[in-house]
Design a protein around this motif. Structure first.
Motif, short mmCIF file in Angstrom:
data_model
loop_
_atom_site.label_atom_id
_atom_site.label_comp_id
_atom_site.label_asym_id
_atom_site.label_seq_id
_atom_site.Cartn_x
_atom_site.Cartn_y
_atom_site.Cartn_z
N ARG A 1 -10.84 2.96 -2.24
CA ARG A 1 -10.23 2.79 -1.48
C ARG A 1 -9.93 1.63 -0.67
O ARG A 1 -10.68 0.84 -0.97
CB ARG A 1 -10.31 3.80 -0.34
N GLY A 2 -8.75 1.24 -0.14
CA GLY A 2 -8.65 -0.31 0.65
C GLY A 2 -8.46 -0.76 -0.20
O GLY A 2 -8.02 -2.06 -0.16
N GLY A 3 -8.19 -1.12 -2.23
CA GLY A 3 -7.93 -1.84 -3.08
C GLY A 3 -7.14 -2.85 -2.98
O GLY A 3 -6.55 -3.69 -3.61
N SER A 4 -5.97 -2.31 -2.55
CA SER A 4 -4.51 -3.16 -2.29
C SER A 4 -4.74 -4.37 -1.81
O SER A 4 -4.17 -5.37 -2.30
CB SER A 4 -3.27 -2.49 -1.45
N SER B 1 0.54 -1.32 0.12
CA SER B 1 -0.47 -0.67 -0.02
C SER B 1 1.62 1.11 -0.06
O SER B 1 2.15 0.76 -0.31
CB SER B 1 -0.72 0.22 1.33
N GLU C 1 1.38 4.22 -4.12
CA GLU C 1 1.93 2.91 -3.88
C GLU C 1 3.14 2.27 -4.38
O GLU C 1 4.06 1.96 -4.41
CB GLU C 1 0.79 1.85 -4.97
N THR D 1 -2.45 8.29 0.84
CA THR D 1 -2.92 8.79 0.11
C THR D 1 -4.43 9.81 0.38
O THR D 1 -4.35 10.58 -1.31
CB THR D 1 -4.56 7.34 0.02
#
Ligand code: ASP
Ligand code: MG
Length: 426
Positions: free
Chosen positions: A171-174, A62, A95, A68
């Motif tokens: 958001r939080g997509g990692s 991340s 990232e 971010t």
């Protein structure tokens, strides 16, 4: 998603042979786990140690800490409506920084790492900037780097649209990036290193004696995540379920085991009545006059917002949009000339239990507990996996504690603790 079970390896004498490689470890480190240079060094050390013990290592990172959020702020300092394509060009940078720095830290330890952006790693998405969906991974560069003996660092959150533009996964997509990479590499499992040690039966900050789960089913974790448990992005759990990837969620600050999110949770067999209590502190109830449910749902869908409950009223509809920003909802309605009255003073609490359709006692007990606690339900919805009750924001914590007390046996008593204990795996 492409699978590739063999890779070509050079053998002595220059001949090439095909060997089945041991699946690499696929790890993901979240923002707090790479928050500063010391944390990045610790991540590099962990990767190098695993590699020296003979495993291939692919780590999805991340952005560092809250970087971010800072990039988002910068975009909105330029414009109140930044073009989504440019927002992705900006947000994806976080990232890339993490991966390049981690790679440099690995080199400093005397090992070799290669950082790959989402496009370089072949992470294909659709073209929906800001909330792109993964469509497939073409991991040949990851395979090549592994065959070269490198630790591979892949940027989370980033992908490439069909036209070659960089996209982000929401958001939080990692988390979703990591699960997708594990699926594409046939790794079978993915370890997600984060700032909490495990999944608990409720947020331990709200319920200090919440139980730590050694394992939980994908379906249950998905319900927990959808109902607001922020520990994993719901989409990542959905992907893990679809592709048969087990997730090990654990702390990056220790070596202890965390929670396994797996298809067959040990000893579970559907008998653990309630998996946990999830909550969301910010929920809104919208009221629109002069429009039907279909029109409202369509207007929201235009902005990728999904409605929760819609209730027709004498003058229009009332609805919820769980997890959506009320500003976005208002903007979506505004685009079709509708105005909403918004009650933002709501939160929600959910009891997660698979097979709710066959458990009529659960809503009864949940509502009785809330009533006894003087917490009036504002809206009640049930799905096959949970009952969700909207309550006033100020009572969310009380509601979580009451429902936890009602449904989760205390430590020391039978059922849930036995069902979740690792001993059952034997
Ligand atoms: N950096 C992105 C975010 O903050 C993606 C992620 O960390 O999962 O949302
Ligand atoms: Mg995260």
């Amino acid at each position: 998603m492409s699978t590739r079970n063999t890779i070509e390896v050079a053998i002595e004498g220059g001949r090439r042979a095909t060997a089945a490689p041991a699946a690499p470890l696929v790890w993901k480190f979240g923002g707090t786990s790479v928050a500063d240079h010391d944390r990045l060094r610790a991540v590099a050390e962990r990767m190098v140690a695993a590699q020296r013990s003979g495993r291939g290592v692919v780590a999805v990172l991340s952005a560092m800490g809250k970087s971010t959020d800072k990039l988002v702020d910068q975009a909105y300092a330029m414009s109140s409506r930044p073009p989504l394509r440019e927002l992705d060009a900006l947000l994806s940078v976080g990232e890339s920084i993490s991966c390049a720095l981690a790679s440099i830290a690995v080199a400093e330890l005397g090992s070799h790492a290669v950082s790959l952006t989402g496009p370089q790693a072949g992470i294909g998405t659709d073209a929906r900037h800001g909330n792109a969906r993964l469509v497939g991974i073409e991991p040949h560069r990851i395979h090549e780097a592994l065959a070269d003996g490198a630790i591979v660092l892949v940027t989370g959150f980033q992908g490439i649209a069909p036209d070659g533009d960089v996209t982000t996964l929401g958001r939080g997509g990692s988390d979703a990036s990591a699960v997708a990479v594990a699926a594409a590499l046939d790794a079978g499992e993915c370890e997600i290193f984060t700032d909490v040690p495990a999944v608990f039966t409720a947020d331990p900050r709200v319920v200090p004696d919440a139980r730590r789960l050694s394992s939980i089913r994908h379906e249950e974790m998905l319900e927990m995540a959808e109902a607001g448990a922020a520990v994993l992005q719901p989409r990542s759990v959905e992907l893990a379920l679809a592709h048969g990837v087990d997730i090990h969620l654990r702390s990056s600050f220790s070596t202890e085991e965390g929670t396994w999110i797996r298809r067959e949770a040990a000893g579970f067999e559907g008998t653990a009545e309630v998996a946990g209590i999830a909550h969301r502190r910010e929920e809104s109830l919208f009221a629109v006059d002069g429009a039907g449910a279909g029109v409202v749902a369509a207007a929201l869908a235009e902005r990728a917002i999904t409605v929760g409950a819609i209730v027709p009223t004498t003058s229009g509809v009332q609805f919820t949009a769980p997890g959506a920003d009320p500003v976005e909802v208002t903007a979506a309605l505004d685009a079709v000339d509708l105005a909403a009255k918004v009650d933002e003073d709501l939160g929600s609490v959910s009891v997660v239990s698979l097979g709710m359709a066959r458990k009529p006692d659960i809503p009864v007990r949940a509502l009785a507990a809330l009533e006894a606690g003087g917490i009036p339900p504002r809206l009640v919805t049930t799905t096959p996996g949970r009952i969700t009750v909207a309550v006033s924001s100020s009572r969310v914590d009380d509601a979580v504690r009451l429902l936890h007390q009602t449904f989760i046996p205390a430590a020391g008593s039978a059922t849930v603790s036995d069902l979740h204990s690792p001993a059952d795996a034997a």
